[in-house]
Design a protein around this motif. Sequence first.
Motif, PDB file in Angstrom:
ATOM      1  N   PRO A  24       0.771  -1.416   0.036  1.00  0.00           N
ATOM      2  CA  PRO A  24       0.379  -0.389   0.555  1.00  0.00           C
ATOM      3  C   PRO A  24       0.706   1.017  -0.228  1.00  0.00           C
ATOM      4  CG  PRO A  24      -1.128  -1.894   1.231  1.00  0.00           C
ATOM      5  CD  PRO A  24       0.820  -2.205   1.324  1.00  0.00           C
ATOM      6  N   LYS A 165     -14.658  -5.334   1.349  1.00  0.00           N
ATOM      7  CA  LYS A 165     -13.104  -6.717   0.894  1.00  0.00           C
ATOM      8  C   LYS A 165     -14.136  -8.096   1.027  1.00  0.00           C
ATOM      9  CE  LYS A 165      -9.823  -4.017   0.329  1.00  0.00           C
ATOM     10  NZ  LYS A 165      -7.741  -3.374   0.673  1.00  0.00           N
ATOM     11  N   ASN A 222      -4.669  -9.658   6.698  1.00  0.00           N
ATOM     12  CA  ASN A 222      -4.963  -7.547   7.243  1.00  0.00           C
ATOM     13  C   ASN A 222      -6.036  -7.493   7.085  1.00  0.00           C
ATOM     14  OD1 ASN A 222      -2.464  -7.731   6.791  1.00  0.00           O
ATOM     15  ND2 ASN A 222      -1.962  -7.102   3.968  1.00  0.00           N
ATOM     16  N   ASP A 261      -5.178  -3.421   7.332  1.00  0.00           N
ATOM     17  CA  ASP A 261      -6.579  -2.328   6.422  1.00  0.00           C
ATOM     18  C   ASP A 261      -6.923  -1.396   7.828  1.00  0.00           C
ATOM     19  OD1 ASP A 261      -5.785  -4.291   4.437  1.00  0.00           O
ATOM     20  OD2 ASP A 261      -7.769  -4.940   4.642  1.00  0.00           O
ATOM     21  N   ASP A 262      -7.730  -1.852   8.137  1.00  0.00           N
ATOM     22  CA  ASP A 262      -8.300  -0.751   9.052  1.00  0.00           C
ATOM     23  C   ASP A 262      -8.405  -1.342  10.462  1.00  0.00           C
ATOM     24  OD1 ASP A 262      -9.878   1.538  10.215  1.00  0.00           O
ATOM     25  OD2 ASP A 262     -12.005   0.266   9.099  1.00  0.00           O
TER      26      ASP A 262
END
Length: 301
Positions: A24, A165, A222, A261-262
């Motif tokens: 990323p 996702k 992730n 990711d978050d």
Amino acid sequence: MQKKKEEKDDEKIDHSPRHLFQYPDGPSQATFFRFDDVEEVSSALAEYIVQVSNEAIKQRGKFTFVLSGGSIVKALRFLAEGPVFHSIAWDKWHVFWVDERVVPLNHEDSNYKLAKDEFLSKVPIPHEQIHAIQNFHDEKAAAHAYESKLRELVRKKVITTKTAKKFPRFDFVLLGLGPDGHVASLFPNRPSLAEEKLWVLPISNSPKPPSKRITMTLPCINAAEHVAFVALGSGKAHVLHRVLERPALPGSLPAQMVRVDDGNLVWFADQGATSELHLENWNNAKQFPFFDFKQPASVSS
């Protein structure tokens, strides 16, 4: 005139090949805890897991905990002792494995057996909430069966998913760090690092025996709410230095590709493992522009 327009449009298109392994944009963000020894690491890790567990149970009534193999399972011993043991709602826990060797569950190489001997046999998690892989001899069948089990538990709302996702969102994933920078059974420069759709992959040629394994994919890892690495001892010093302080070619250090990711990425390490790091310079963005580490004084801070 039309031809000139098409040529101009072609100039705007990036025709360069897409690298198989992608990072990323921006620096990797994480929290880094360093402690004097294994005992302090184990105690702090237990404290952190209890915090995450209590929060997840308060919000959803469940806690999904994903284990690795190796010696880090022994670092969970503080969870099974004293006041910590009694502070946990064990009947709300669901346990999974980030990777497993395709061997019988009672085999010495089994990650399940190690976890059972060192941790699970000492805590009262209901048996049906311990989600081991099925005892298949075929890694493809084992991977398919485990992903099917995860998808079933998503349908039953035991596991949540990331809205965008659609990967499972586990509450906590615990990872070790291999000497070559591998995580789970995701080894350097293997096509498995580029998987973007599947949750679980078969591994038929692991460079470490046994060769047949299954592993969660990087997007699956992730997508978790919390991911924690544990690095212990001077034997991890060199690889920890490479992962945290030396930008590598994409794919050559899988641990660098763990970028939640978050959620929260946390490292727990002892002095032996951090002996080659330059922690005093980590706040120098020019020298270390590829990560953004917080270094709190304690887990509770």
